[in-house]
Design an enzyme around this catalytic site. Structure first.
Site: not given
Ligand code: NAI
Length: 340
Positions: A154, A232-234, A258, A263, A295-296
């Protein structure tokens, strides 16, 4: 339903209270983070609601179950902090908020990219001090640059859409490619090709055992000299010590984060009166080409309202013996690539 809200801040109180009134839930806001010491505070609550730096390991989940809790509500999309096998073993239902505002995170990602690239953090301070010199602030055009997107779910999809508008050339890596993203002119490549070709690498995949330290010394060595890395992921997707070496040698030209792998001891707290004990984090702060937010990325009005509505909707579904569709089980996570 009686719900104990751990790690609750003023903004959680605001958005959750508004929705709880409509839903008829009874919320107790606790500033404490959920962990082995604080888990006793949850005794007698039907549900416990936690955020990303709360602990939900075997011991904590066993104590929650023993105290009568049946439902663990994650007010986050990521769930790498929850031991799902232990939750299953202790008959705890776990639900999350899969998509509260992917736009919030994608837009923050682009904000970080622009800020670090145009040195906005330095420019802001300079102008306030009456220093209008431009030396040290030289940026580059993003147009025609190659952007590598790791994870095109997404958030990654929206980043692709925005960066297409900047006139960038887009590459992506995802074990489960997304056809919408192909429509934005994105070319899927393997990780090594992405590292070799891209000027900017931005991370949008979940943290799993496979992706832990995805960006390590080997990966950084394969990248273009002066590469920009955005996370901005983890936090643990990036080996911070390796990133510091990359910054020192100049192999990494810009780094914007982020999230940070340690953290949990820092973010979401005001520590401005204390000495930061984390030497690795402190070292990161010394680089002029590093930009960090705490983490914002998720932190917008729209996202917080959506988090409150979805979380308390998950609680209502559970109370009525229904499924919201946001429940996590070990089997589902393993079987569903979008949840893994
Ligand atoms: P999502 O589940 O829609 O997309 C994640 C994508 O990563 C999927 O298409 C999946 O196939 C792919 N994926 C899985 N394993 C992989 C790998 N080994 N290599 C490459 N791609 C791989 O998740 P969304 O909503 O897009 O969120 C992504 C990440 O963003 C979350 O897992 C979360 O950790 C992080 N996040 C961070 C926030 C923040 O405030 N900084 C807030 C919300 C999410």
């Amino acid at each position: 339903m009686r719900i104990a809200m751990f790690s609750a801040r003023s903004y959680d109180r605001r958005f959750f209270s508004e929705v709880a009134e409509q839903e008829g839930h009874d919320l107790t806001f606790l500033e404490a983070r959920l962990d082995r010491q604080t888990v006793t505070l949850a005794e007698g609550y039907d549900a416990v609601c936690i955020f990303v730096n709360d602990t939900a390991d075997e011991e904590v989940l066993a104590a929650l179950a023993a105290g009568g809790t049946k439902l663990l509500l994650l007010r986050s999309a990521g769930f790498n902090h929850v031991d799902l096998a232990a939750a299953e073993e202790h008959h705890l239902t776990v639900s999350r908020v899969p998509a509260y505002s992917p736009y919030a995170v994608a837009e923050h990602t682009v904000a970080l990219m622009l800020a670090v690239e145009r040195r906005l953090h330095r420019a802001y301070n300079r102008v306030r001090e009456g220093n209008f010199a431009l030396d040290g602030l030289l940026g580059f055009d993003l147009r025609n640059k190659r952007i590598g997107i790791v994870g095109t779910g997404k958030i990654g999809e929206i980043v692709a859409r925005i960066m297409r508008g900047f006139g960038c050339s887009l590459r992506a890596y995802d074990p489960y490619p997304n056809d919408n993203v192909r429509d934005y002119g994105v070319r899927y490549v393997d990780l090594d090709t992405m590292f070799e070709e891209c000027d900017v690498i931005t991370l949008h995949c979940p943290l799993t055992p496979d992706t832990h330290h995805l960006i390590d010394a080997d990966a950084i060595a394969k990248m273009k000299p002066g590469v920009m890395i955005i996370n901005t992921s983890r936090g643990a997707l990036v080996d911070t010590r390796a990133a510091i070496e990359g910054l020192k040698s100049g192999q990494i030209g810009h780094l914007a984060l982020d999230v940070y792998e340690e953290e949990g001891d820092l973010f979401f707290e005001d520590l401005s009166d204390r000495v930061i004990q984390d030497d690795v984090f402190s070292r990161l702060l010394t680089f002029p080409n590093v930009f960090i937010t705490a983490h914002q990325a998720f932190f917008t009005e729209e996202a917080l309202r959506n988090i409150a509505e979805t979380t308390l909707g998950n609680a209502r579904a559970f109370e009525q013996g229904e499924r919201s569709g946001n429940e996590l089980t070990r089997e589902e996570v393993l079987g569903d690539p979008q949840k893994a």
